[in-house]
Structures are given as C-alpha cells and as structure tokens.
Design a protein around this motif. Structure first.
Motif, PDB file in Angstrom:
ATOM      1  N   LEU A  79     -30.648  -3.271  22.333  1.00  8.45           N
ATOM      2  CA  LEU A  79     -30.210  -4.626  22.636  1.00  8.45           C
ATOM      3  C   LEU A  79     -31.029  -5.223  23.779  1.00  8.45           C
ATOM      4  O   LEU A  79     -31.334  -6.416  23.773  1.00  8.45           O
ATOM      5  N   VAL A  80     -31.373  -4.410  24.768  1.00  6.40           N
ATOM      6  CA  VAL A  80     -32.229  -4.897  25.861  1.00  6.40           C
ATOM      7  C   VAL A  80     -33.595  -5.298  25.318  1.00  6.40           C
ATOM      8  O   VAL A  80     -34.138  -6.357  25.669  1.00  6.40           O
ATOM      9  N   LEU A  81     -34.165  -4.476  24.461  1.00 11.63           N
ATOM     10  CA  LEU A  81     -35.453  -4.806  23.848  1.00 11.63           C
ATOM     11  C   LEU A  81     -35.350  -6.072  23.007  1.00 11.63           C
ATOM     12  O   LEU A  81     -36.290  -6.885  22.972  1.00 11.63           O
ATOM     13  N   ALA A  82     -34.220  -6.259  22.334  1.00 12.95           N
ATOM     14  CA  ALA A  82     -34.048  -7.434  21.475  1.00 12.95           C
ATOM     15  C   ALA A  82     -34.064  -8.724  22.278  1.00 12.95           C
ATOM     16  O   ALA A  82     -34.528  -9.763  21.785  1.00 12.95           O
ATOM     17  N   ILE A  83     -33.588  -8.694  23.527  1.00 13.81           N
ATOM     18  CA  ILE A  83     -33.616  -9.892  24.366  1.00 13.81           C
ATOM     19  C   ILE A  83     -35.056 -10.338  24.589  1.00 13.81           C
ATOM     20  O   ILE A  83     -35.398 -11.522  24.423  1.00 13.81           O
ATOM     21  N   GLY A  84     -35.907  -9.403  24.997  1.00 15.29           N
ATOM     22  CA  GLY A  84     -37.304  -9.758  25.209  1.00 15.29           C
ATOM     23  C   GLY A  84     -38.020 -10.100  23.926  1.00 15.29           C
ATOM     24  O   GLY A  84     -38.844 -11.034  23.885  1.00 15.29           O
ATOM     25  N   MET A  85     -37.693  -9.377  22.843  1.00 16.37           N
ATOM     26  CA  MET A  85     -38.388  -9.595  21.573  1.00 16.37           C
ATOM     27  C   MET A  85     -38.089 -10.966  21.005  1.00 16.37           C
ATOM     28  O   MET A  85     -38.983 -11.636  20.456  1.00 16.37           O
ATOM     29  N   VAL A  86     -36.841 -11.431  21.116  1.00 16.13           N
ATOM     30  CA  VAL A  86     -36.514 -12.731  20.538  1.00 16.13           C
ATOM     31  C   VAL A  86     -37.239 -13.852  21.280  1.00 16.13           C
ATOM     32  O   VAL A  86     -37.643 -14.852  20.676  1.00 16.13           O
ATOM     33  N   VAL A 266     -24.975  -3.971  32.939  1.00 15.60           N
ATOM     34  CA  VAL A 266     -26.403  -4.323  32.993  1.00 15.60           C
ATOM     35  C   VAL A 266     -26.768  -5.236  31.828  1.00 15.60           C
ATOM     36  O   VAL A 266     -27.444  -6.263  32.003  1.00 15.60           O
ATOM     37  N   LEU A 267     -26.315  -4.872  30.637  1.00 16.41           N
ATOM     38  CA  LEU A 267     -26.622  -5.660  29.444  1.00 16.41           C
ATOM     39  C   LEU A 267     -25.996  -7.048  29.534  1.00 16.41           C
ATOM     40  O   LEU A 267     -26.641  -8.051  29.176  1.00 16.41           O
ATOM     41  N   ALA A 268     -24.764  -7.143  30.003  1.00 10.54           N
ATOM     42  CA  ALA A 268     -24.094  -8.443  30.118  1.00 10.54           C
ATOM     43  C   ALA A 268     -24.823  -9.354  31.094  1.00 10.54           C
ATOM     44  O   ALA A 268     -24.984 -10.560  30.834  1.00 10.54           O
ATOM     45  N   GLU A 342     -39.576  -0.570  18.333  1.00 11.98           N
ATOM     46  CA  GLU A 342     -40.049  -1.949  18.149  1.00 11.98           C
ATOM     47  C   GLU A 342     -39.528  -2.554  16.847  1.00 11.98           C
ATOM     48  O   GLU A 342     -39.202  -3.743  16.780  1.00 11.98           O
ATOM     49  N   LEU A 343     -39.403  -1.729  15.815  1.00 16.34           N
ATOM     50  CA  LEU A 343     -38.917  -2.241  14.538  1.00 16.34           C
ATOM     51  C   LEU A 343     -37.434  -2.595  14.615  1.00 16.34           C
ATOM     52  O   LEU A 343     -36.994  -3.587  14.027  1.00 16.34           O
ATOM     53  N   ASP A 344     -36.656  -1.793  15.342  1.00 16.05           N
ATOM     54  CA  ASP A 344     -35.240  -2.119  15.521  1.00 16.05           C
ATOM     55  C   ASP A 344     -35.068  -3.414  16.304  1.00 16.05           C
ATOM     56  O   ASP A 344     -34.206  -4.240  15.988  1.00 16.05           O
ATOM     57  N   ALA A 345     -35.889  -3.607  17.339  1.00 10.22           N
ATOM     58  CA  ALA A 345     -35.796  -4.823  18.149  1.00 10.22           C
ATOM     59  C   ALA A 345     -36.204  -6.053  17.338  1.00 10.22           C
ATOM     60  O   ALA A 345     -35.572  -7.110  17.418  1.00 10.22           O
ATOM     61  N   ILE A 346     -37.272  -5.925  16.561  1.00  6.55           N
ATOM     62  CA  ILE A 346     -37.726  -7.034  15.716  1.00  6.55           C
ATOM     63  C   ILE A 346     -36.669  -7.362  14.666  1.00  6.55           C
ATOM     64  O   ILE A 346     -36.359  -8.531  14.407  1.00  6.55           O
ATOM     65  N   ALA A 347     -36.100  -6.326  14.064  1.00  7.84           N
ATOM     66  CA  ALA A 347     -35.058  -6.543  13.057  1.00  7.84           C
ATOM     67  C   ALA A 347     -33.854  -7.242  13.665  1.00  7.84           C
ATOM     68  O   ALA A 347     -33.273  -8.154  13.057  1.00  7.84           O
ATOM     69  N   ALA A 348     -33.457  -6.852  14.888  1.00 12.58           N
ATOM     70  CA  ALA A 348     -32.316  -7.490  15.548  1.00 12.58           C
ATOM     71  C   ALA A 348     -32.573  -8.976  15.762  1.00 12.58           C
ATOM     72  O   ALA A 348     -31.683  -9.814  15.550  1.00 12.58           O
ATOM     73  N   ALA A 349     -33.795  -9.333  16.171  1.00 11.96           N
ATOM     74  CA  ALA A 349     -34.124 -10.738  16.413  1.00 11.96           C
ATOM     75  C   ALA A 349     -34.080 -11.548  15.126  1.00 11.96           C
ATOM     76  O   ALA A 349     -33.514 -12.650  15.085  1.00 11.96           O
ATOM     77  N   PHE A 350     -34.659 -11.019  14.057  1.00 12.39           N
ATOM     78  CA  PHE A 350     -34.698 -11.761  12.794  1.00 12.39           C
ATOM     79  C   PHE A 350     -33.322 -11.842  12.143  1.00 12.39           C
ATOM     80  O   PHE A 350     -32.936 -12.884  11.611  1.00 12.39           O
ATOM     81  N   ILE A 351     -32.584 -10.757  12.162  1.00  8.36           N
ATOM     82  CA  ILE A 351     -31.236 -10.788  11.599  1.00  8.36           C
ATOM     83  C   ILE A 351     -30.358 -11.759  12.393  1.00  8.36           C
ATOM     84  O   ILE A 351     -29.485 -12.430  11.841  1.00  8.36           O
ATOM     85  N   GLY A 352     -30.629 -11.864  13.687  1.00  5.64           N
ATOM     86  CA  GLY A 352     -29.877 -12.764  14.538  1.00  5.64           C
ATOM     87  C   GLY A 352     -30.262 -14.218  14.436  1.00  5.64           C
ATOM     88  O   GLY A 352     -29.752 -15.045  15.201  1.00  5.64           O
ATOM     89  N   GLY A 353     -31.169 -14.567  13.515  1.00  9.24           N
ATOM     90  CA  GLY A 353     -31.465 -15.967  13.267  1.00  9.24           C
ATOM     91  C   GLY A 353     -32.800 -16.464  13.748  1.00  9.24           C
ATOM     92  O   GLY A 353     -33.098 -17.654  13.616  1.00  9.24           O
ATOM     93  N   ALA A 354     -33.635 -15.616  14.340  1.00  6.96           N
ATOM     94  CA  ALA A 354     -34.963 -16.056  14.761  1.00  6.96           C
ATOM     95  C   ALA A 354     -35.816 -16.384  13.538  1.00  6.96           C
ATOM     96  O   ALA A 354     -35.699 -15.727  12.493  1.00  6.96           O
ATOM     97  N   GLY A 365     -27.821 -14.654  19.462  1.00  2.00           N
ATOM     98  CA  GLY A 365     -28.072 -14.297  18.073  1.00  2.00           C
ATOM     99  C   GLY A 365     -28.743 -12.949  17.944  1.00  2.00           C
ATOM    100  O   GLY A 365     -28.394 -12.133  17.075  1.00  2.00           O
ATOM    101  N   ALA A 366     -29.716 -12.677  18.824  1.00  2.00           N
ATOM    102  CA  ALA A 366     -30.387 -11.369  18.806  1.00  2.00           C
ATOM    103  C   ALA A 366     -29.408 -10.248  19.128  1.00  2.00           C
ATOM    104  O   ALA A 366     -29.496  -9.153  18.555  1.00  2.00           O
ATOM    105  N   MET A 367     -28.466 -10.512  20.042  1.00  2.00           N
ATOM    106  CA  MET A 367     -27.457  -9.507  20.368  1.00  2.00           C
ATOM    107  C   MET A 367     -26.578  -9.214  19.149  1.00  2.00           C
ATOM    108  O   MET A 367     -26.269  -8.058  18.858  1.00  2.00           O
ATOM    109  N   VAL A 368     -26.180 -10.268  18.446  1.00  2.00           N
ATOM    110  CA  VAL A 368     -25.358 -10.073  17.248  1.00  2.00           C
ATOM    111  C   VAL A 368     -26.153  -9.323  16.181  1.00  2.00           C
ATOM    112  O   VAL A 368     -25.626  -8.418  15.517  1.00  2.00           O
TER     113      VAL A 368
END
Length: 416
Positions: A79-86, A266-268, A342-354, A365-368
């Motif tokens: 989830l931390v990686l997804a914040i930066g990735m999005v 930390v995440l919040a 990296e693939l999990d973070a990218i997937a989180a961003a795209f699934i979250g609407g990016a 959205g990336a968190m979701v």
C-alpha cells in the motif's frame, strides 16, 4: 427606448443543502452523474463484494480479528508503494524498479544495524537516504536526459538488484533489534483501557469516521458552491454512514485482536499527507496537468522537468519506507526481497482507477485497489488455492480493470 434584461444567473435553492439544484447543474440526467462517477464508486462496490465473497467462502475466517490484523501487517508495504506509484502513473510514467529499491534499502539498513551494530534509527535514516538518492538518479535520467521512465526504471530494477546482492554478499542478515521490529510488528494498546478490547483503537476509529465525514461534507459544499453536480443528500448520508460503519467494524476487529498496529498509523499519515498533496497543492495539480496533457502543461508554464524529477524522488522515498517496513516485518534482509512488488503496486494503482495514459487517479483509489489485491490474496491463501492459480486470478483482475478504463475512454470519445 427599449431595455435589455441582464442574463439570468443560476439561483441557489434556499431549502435543504441545495442538492436538488446542484444535481442538475452541468447535467440534466441524474443517470449521467452516476455513470460519470462509476470509475470511483465501482471499486468500492467491488471491494465490498470481494470481502463478502471470501467471508462466505472461508466461513467467516477472513473477517476474524486476527486475520484482519494479519492483512494490515502483511500488505502494508504494498500500500505504501501504491501511493508513490499512483502519483507516477498520474504523471504519465511508470516505475519498474521499486521492488529492487525495497530490497536495497532493507539491505543497507540491515548491514548498518545487524552487521555493524549501529542504533536501529540510524538504519532507518540510512535506508530513507538511499531511497531518496535512487529517486534522484531516476529523476535525472527521466526529467533532464529525456529517457523514457520505462527504460530508466527497467535498468534500475537490474542495477539495484545487483547492488543489493553486493551489499549483502549474497547472504541474508537477521535478526533486527526489537525496536526495529516494532515498526511493522508493534501495536499501540492498553493506553486507555477496555474490558476484553482496546478502547484506544476504537477511539482512533471514531476520530477517523468524524474526519472522513467532515472532509466529504466540505467537498460537497465546495462542489455546490461552484455549481458542480453532486449526489442527492439522502444518498450522500447513506454513503457516509456505510463508510463509517465499515471503519468502525474494522476498528472493532482490531480492538479485539492485538490493538492498533503502528504500521497502520504510518500508512494513515501517508494517505492523509499525499491525499492533500495531490488534491490541494500546486505540485499535485501540476502532476495531473502533465499526465493529462503534456503540451498544454508546458504552454501553461509548468516546469515539467522539475515536477518529473520530484515525482521520482518521492517514489524513491516511499520505496525506502516500504523497504524499512518489509525488513522489519521479515526481521531481516534477503537478496530476493521485494521480488515482483512493483507489479503489485502497479496493479493496485490501475485497479484503483488510475488511467493508463495518465492524468487520472487518486491516492484513496490506489489504497482501495491495494486492499482488493490484499483481500483476494489473503482469501485464496486461507482457501488453500495454489500459488499459480492466485497469479492467474490477479492477472485477470488487472486486465479487467485496464479494459474498463479503455472502454470508458472510448465511450467518452464517441459521446463527443
């Protein structure tokens, strides 16, 4: 002599909150408003459906207090990686190196703390410094040398994985001191008591609900003020109540397990900070502008190179935070750490609407999206699904999410 009447100005309603009038500002069909927000609302519905599905398939085990705590601990670094990735994706780029950076930063911290005996906090600071330097390295080649981010970060994936092997001498290092382990495995509990549960966790959950309600209400008022379409007031209240119920249920389960995980705090904090950065700061608006229309952003005076540079510096910093969390969670550093992160973070961003082409996406959205991946992975593990089949399911979910984005763009283009 004839007189001309001034042009009519929109009148705001004096009853209620103005929702009925605002609903029809900019659209004459409420259905269009719902369809227009499908990208954002759809992922929340999908998360609820997936959580309910695995609750049924696992006979409620997936919603047990212990399992919910494990989900937070096991997937927090993704989830931390997804914040930066999005943010990188919104800017129209991609970063394939974050898994290797997670490994490298964890390795640097382990060498300093475990092998050389430095205090635990020195290892954390060194890891963060290395992450920032890595981000600056990528940012230079992308922003100032003009090399596509895909190529730069692909090279970084290989480069920093190799450096990780060199730093660790191809061996694993463990264990970290107890203070370092608390970053990802520690809990805050017992601060204000509670009979059979942690009252402090419930208090934090209530504060989170209140903060969410105030935030979305202010956003609604701002949209009404600028005569933008909003949902009806009953629907708005229903949404706030449902989200509040989910948050309090989540807090209740944590309170009956081990309390509030430190890594969740930390995440919040990261979600709140980066949510504000992307929505309320000049830098955030410029990231959206660059990803949405690079030529228009350049002509508008946006310093594209500077923004691109700092996007990757930020990604390096968050990769280092994830590296600290992961090494703390695993109580050591391994040469293969961070593989495929990296693939999990990218997937989180795209699934979250990016959007694939940039310019669209949110931190929430990336968190979701990350939570959807986490719940699916955890649920399939509880069911004993083979690892190969888990990869198949994740791949299909990512493909459907991107296909949905492409479909929306084509529909919007044909509507014009």
């Amino acid at each position: 002599m004839t007189t001309t009447k001034p042009p009519a100005t929109p009148q705001r309603t004096s009853s209620g909150d103005g929702a009925s009038a605002a609903l029809h500002i900019g659209t004459s069909d409420p259905r269009a408003l719902i369809l227009g927000n499908l990208r954002q609302s759809g992922i929340y519905i999908a998360l609820v459906v997936i959580v309910a599905l695995f609750a049924v398939l696992t006979d409620g085990v997936s919603l047990s207090p212990g399992n919910i705590t494990n989900i937070v601990l096991q997937y927090s670094y993704i989830l931390v990686l997804a914040i930066g990735m999005v943010i990188v994706i919104i800017g129209g780029h991609i970063d394939l190196s974050v898994g290797s950076v997670v490994a490298l930063t964890g390795a640097v911290s382990a060498v300093l703390v475990i092998r050389q005996g430095y205090p635990w906090w020195v290892g954390i600071l060194a890891a963060l410094a290395v992450g920032i330097l890595v981000g600056a390295w990528h940012g230079f080649w992308v922003a100032y040398a003009g090399i596509p981010a895909f190529i730069v970060t692909l090279a970084g994936m290989l480069l920093f994985r190799g450096l990780t092997l060199r730093v660790l001498d191809n061996i694993s290092l463990s264990p970290f001191p107890a203070e370092y382990q608390r970053v990802a495995a520690g809990f805050l509990n017992g601060l204000i008591g509670g009979q059979g549960y942690d009252a402090f966790t419930l208090l934090i959950g209530a504060v989170a609900v209140a903060g969410y309600a105030v935030s979305v209400f202010r956003t609604r008022l701002a949209r009404i003020r600028y005569q933008q379409p909003v949902e009806s007031f009953p629907l708005f209240v229903t949404r706030v109540l449902l989200v509040g119920a989910v948050i309090m249920y989540f807090a209740w389960q944590l309170a009956h397990a081990r309390g509030l995980p430190i890594v969740l705090i930390v995440l919040a904090v990261l979600v709140l900070v980066y949510g504000l950065v992307t929505r309320r700061t000049v830098f955030g608006r410029r990231v959206y502008a660059i990803g949405g229309n690079l030529s228009a952003a350049t002509l508008s005076g946006v310093k594209v190179r500077t923004v691109n540079f700092w996007m990757f510096v930020n990604m390096g910093f968050l990769a280092a935070v994830a590296g600290v969390i992961y090494s703390s969670r695993s109580n050591g550093a391994q040469p293969a750490a961070g593989n495929m992160f990296e693939l999990d973070a990218i997937a989180a961003a795209f699934i979250g609407g990016a959007a694939v082409t940039g310019g669209v996406g949110t931190v929430v959205g990336a968190m979701v999206g990350g939570l959807i991946m986490a719940v699916m992975s955890n649920g399939m593990q509880l069911m004993g699904v083979d690892q190969s089949m888990q990869s198949v399911v994740k791949g299909l979910v990512l493909l459907v999410a991107v296909a949905f984005d492409v479909y929306n763009k084509r529909r919007a283009g044909s509507a014009r």
